[in-house]
Design a protein around this motif. Structure first.
Motif, short mmCIF file in Angstrom:
data_model
loop_
_atom_site.label_atom_id
_atom_site.label_comp_id
_atom_site.label_asym_id
_atom_site.label_seq_id
_atom_site.Cartn_x
_atom_site.Cartn_y
_atom_site.Cartn_z
N ASN A 193 -16.54 6.55 -8.08
CA ASN A 193 -16.30 5.43 -6.94
C ASN A 193 -16.76 5.79 -5.80
O ASN A 193 -17.75 6.14 -5.60
CB ASN A 193 -14.67 5.08 -7.20
N ASP B 241 -20.26 1.60 -11.08
CA ASP B 241 -20.07 1.56 -9.59
C ASP B 241 -19.94 3.19 -8.98
O ASP B 241 -19.61 3.39 -7.88
CB ASP B 241 -18.64 0.95 -9.07
N ASP C 45 -18.23 3.62 -2.78
CA ASP C 45 -17.92 2.82 -3.92
C ASP C 45 -19.16 1.75 -4.24
O ASP C 45 -19.23 0.95 -3.22
CB ASP C 45 -16.73 1.90 -3.90
N GLY C 46 -19.55 1.81 -5.37
CA GLY C 46 -20.81 0.96 -5.67
C GLY C 46 -20.57 -0.60 -5.82
O GLY C 46 -21.22 -1.49 -5.70
N THR C 47 -19.22 -0.94 -5.83
CA THR C 47 -18.78 -2.09 -6.25
C THR C 47 -19.27 -3.25 -5.24
O THR C 47 -18.83 -2.89 -3.76
CB THR C 47 -17.16 -2.45 -6.40
N GLU D 223 -24.61 -1.28 -7.43
CA GLU D 223 -23.70 -1.72 -8.57
C GLU D 223 -24.47 -2.04 -10.01
O GLU D 223 -25.52 -2.57 -9.80
CB GLU D 223 -22.75 -2.70 -8.22
N GLU E 151 -22.62 -2.54 -13.07
CA GLU E 151 -21.59 -2.83 -14.10
C GLU E 151 -21.85 -3.82 -15.02
O GLU E 151 -22.62 -4.90 -14.81
CB GLU E 151 -20.35 -3.33 -13.24
#
Length: 195
Positions: free
Chosen positions: A69, A124, A145-147, A152, A154
């Motif tokens: 994260n 992420d 955090d890649g979110t 990202e 995911e």
């Protein structure tokens, strides 16, 4: 005393040549990171590629690590020494579950490093390939955090973009090709397809 200096110069020249030769002829980097939508059944993996013209012994100082994260420091349990070799122009698959990987893709991964680490990102996290403890190839931005960011992946995958054929200790968006779960099997701008 002069002979000692000459011997030291020869030794240093040899050492520099050896290091440079290894770097010049052994360019290993991440080409694909995955988080399949059905990751609980399919298993996740990271693919490495040897773009050099020499065999690379991964047990000679190569390792991987993950920043989970938005952590500024790598997750200590994710640091894993690599084993095996990559032939010139060859690929090496690191997975989180060899049985799931084989059932999904019909292939064996080269190294199963288990869950909770480098090959088990939910899209992420930030990952690095290291040689002798130094980052030689990076995906993402440690501490971020890649979110919702450009890195990202995911329920999909990230691949090297076509034309990007070398490692980089600092990742740039132009080096990536992101594919969502809807386009997991193909990505026209990417460097390769699924194993």
């Amino acid at each position: 005393q002069i002979k000692g200096v000459q011997k030291m110069k020869k030794f240093l020249s040899f050492l520099i040549f050896s290091v440079c030769s290894t770097v010049l002829f052994a360019d290993v980097f991440m080409t694909e990171l995955t988080d399949p939508q059905n990751s609980s059944d399919a298993g996740r993996y990271v693919e490495l590629h040897n773009n050099g013209d020499a065999l690379v012994d991964l047990s000679a100082g190569w390792s991987v690590q993950r920043w989970t994260n938005g952590n500024a420091d790598p997750t200590s349990s994710s640091v894993v020494a690599l084993t095996g070799t990559i032939t010139p122009g060859g690929f090496y698959i690191i997975c989180n579950d060899v049985t799931k990987f084989n059932a999904t893709f019909g292939l064996d991964c080269d190294q199963d490093i288990g869950t909770g680490g480098f090959a088990d990102s939910n899209g992420d996290d930030n990952m690095a390939l290291l040689l002798d403890g130094l980052v030689v190839d990076m995906f993402g931005v440690p501490g971020e955090d890649g979110t919702g960011t450009w890195h990202e992946f995911e329920d999909g995958r990230a691949e090297r973009a076509l034309g990007n054929s070398t490692s980089s200790a600092t990742w740039a968006f132009s080096e990536a090709c992101m594919a969502s779960s809807a386009s997991f099997a193909t990505c026209a701008a990417c460097s390769n397809t699924l194993p």
